[in-house]
Design an enzyme around this catalytic site. Structure first.
Site: not given
Ligand code: AMP
Length: 391
Positions: A36, A348, A371, A198
């Site tokens: 990053r 992620g 996200g 999920k």
């Protein structure tokens, strides 16, 4: 992209305040992955080359917001940045206040300063206009290069943009360019791959992708809820019973465009040393759980990907943190590496999977924001982007 970038403003002699996402993993003061930081170097170099002074700000982790905590200090990042840039990087003891304002005012063209963690102030995450105004005092132009936090409306990402001319940096521009290429006008066939734990976290993404993609391949724990919706018993597998009707509705409306695993790796415990078998998804015995996709599924996904011109991937195909259940995820990473297509990896876990599989540099784009890229794929407007000036 319809937002202004650093190329669209005159930076000469200006003090530039730039939001970056330096939320990097640090253990005992050592940064284990500096990607990053490195990803922001082109913007930093450009701004300095234009003859501006640069003030950088970021968050790191989730401190309490009640002041300094050594564990969450950005000091090691200032040191790493200085090594990467090959020039000194000043470090401010806070992100606001008279001392920091004086340090910012004294900064000369070509000089760089990093502010201490903005989240040492609770007001930051509340997008409090007072702290936004104080941050804005430090610069004359605001640059946002923090795609990874662009989905959050906070003082240093969104609030400050109301008090200074606000433009995008090159990393932000690159992220938006690739993600929009995949979502707005994709070259077809366009195949999306979703995995992870999920379905409830990703219903919006599934629905939005299904409006645009030609095929949606689903693996990981979220596939189990689809199996349940098809009437299969899946033993002790992770299932979201409350999401079964949603899964059913998705299958009914999408038909054959949704491609599910045809075989799965099951285990008799959630353990790398467990006994394992490969079975069809409707053959999972009681007491066993699905932890990865099987080899036939890799072949099925390979056929579904043949000829694809655009591929978006978010979420692992199995519990890839355990080597015994990582093969499905790595196999998909390798398949993508061989395609002659625009391949976009949501951040992620999928980003770390392509890295672990050694194929990150074969992808067209690996997002720095997990996200944020999910929200983008969901079709949401990211507040940190919306606040930037239009072209
Ligand atoms: P997410 O944050 O939703 O992308 O989920 C990522 C997590 O999903 C990873 O930590 C994986 O270990 C987990 N995961 C993937 N497949 C399965 C599975 N079959 N059962 C349980 N967890 C899974």
């Amino acid at each position: 992209m319809n937002k202004k970038t650093v190329r669209d403003v005159d930076l000469k002699g200006k003090r530039v305040l730039m939001r970056v996402d330096y939320n990097v993993p640090i253990q005992n003061g050592v940064i284990s992955d500096d990607r990053r930081i490195r990803e922001t170097l082109p913007t930093i170099q450009y701004i300095l080359d234009q003859g501006a002074a640069l003030i950088l700000m970021s968050h790191l982790g989730r401190p309490a917001g009640t002041g300094y905590e050594a564990e969450f200090s950005l000091k090691p990042v200032a040191e790493r940045l200085s090594e990467l840039l090959g020039r000194p990087v000043k470090f401010a003891p806070d992100c606001i206040g008279p001392e920091v304002e004086a340090m910012a005012a004294a900064l000369q063209p070509g000089e760089v300063m990093l502010l201490e963690n903005v989240r040492f102030h609770k007001a930051e995450t509340k997008n409090d206009p007072e702290i936004s105004r104080q941050l804005a005092k430090l610069g004359e132009i605001f640059v946002n290069d923090a795609f990874g936090t662009a989905h959050r409306a906070q003082s240093s990402t969104e609030g400050v943009a109301h008090y200074l001319p606000a433009v995008a940096g090159f990393l932000m521009e690159k992220e938006l360019e690739f993600l929009s290429r995949a979502t707005e006008n994709p070259e077809r066939p366009y195949v999306a791959i979703l995995g992870g734990a999920k379905i409830s976290d990703k219903v919006g993404v599934i629905e939005n992708l299904l409006q645009k993609c030609d095929r949606l391949l689903i693996g990981g724990g979220m596939a189990n809820t689809f199996f349940k919706a098809m009437g299969f018993e899946v033993g002790d597998s992770l299932v979201e019973d409350e999401a079964v009707p949603t899964a059913k509705a998705i299958l009914d409306s999408a038909g054959s465009r949704v491609v599910l695993p045809v075989d799965v790796v099951i285990a008799d415990a959630f353990d790398n040393e467990a006994n394992t078998r490969v079975v069809a998804p409707n053959e999972v015995p009681a007491g066993w759980r699905i932890l990865d996709i099987g080899p036939k599924t890799v072949e099925t996904f390979k056929s579904a990907l043949t000829g694809a011109k655009t591929v978006v991937w978010n979420g692992p195909m199995g519990v890839f943190e355990m080597p015994r259940f990582a093969e499905g995820t790595f196999a998909i990473a390798r398949l993508l590496a061989e395609l002659d297509a625009t391949t976009v990896i949501g951040g992620g876990d999928s980003a770390s999977a392509v890295k672990k599989a050694g194929v990150a540099d074969k992808m067209s784009h690996v997002s720095t924001g997990g996200g944020a890229s999910l929200e983008f794929l969901e079709g949401k407007v990211l507040p940190g982007v919306a606040a930037l000036q239009d072209k």
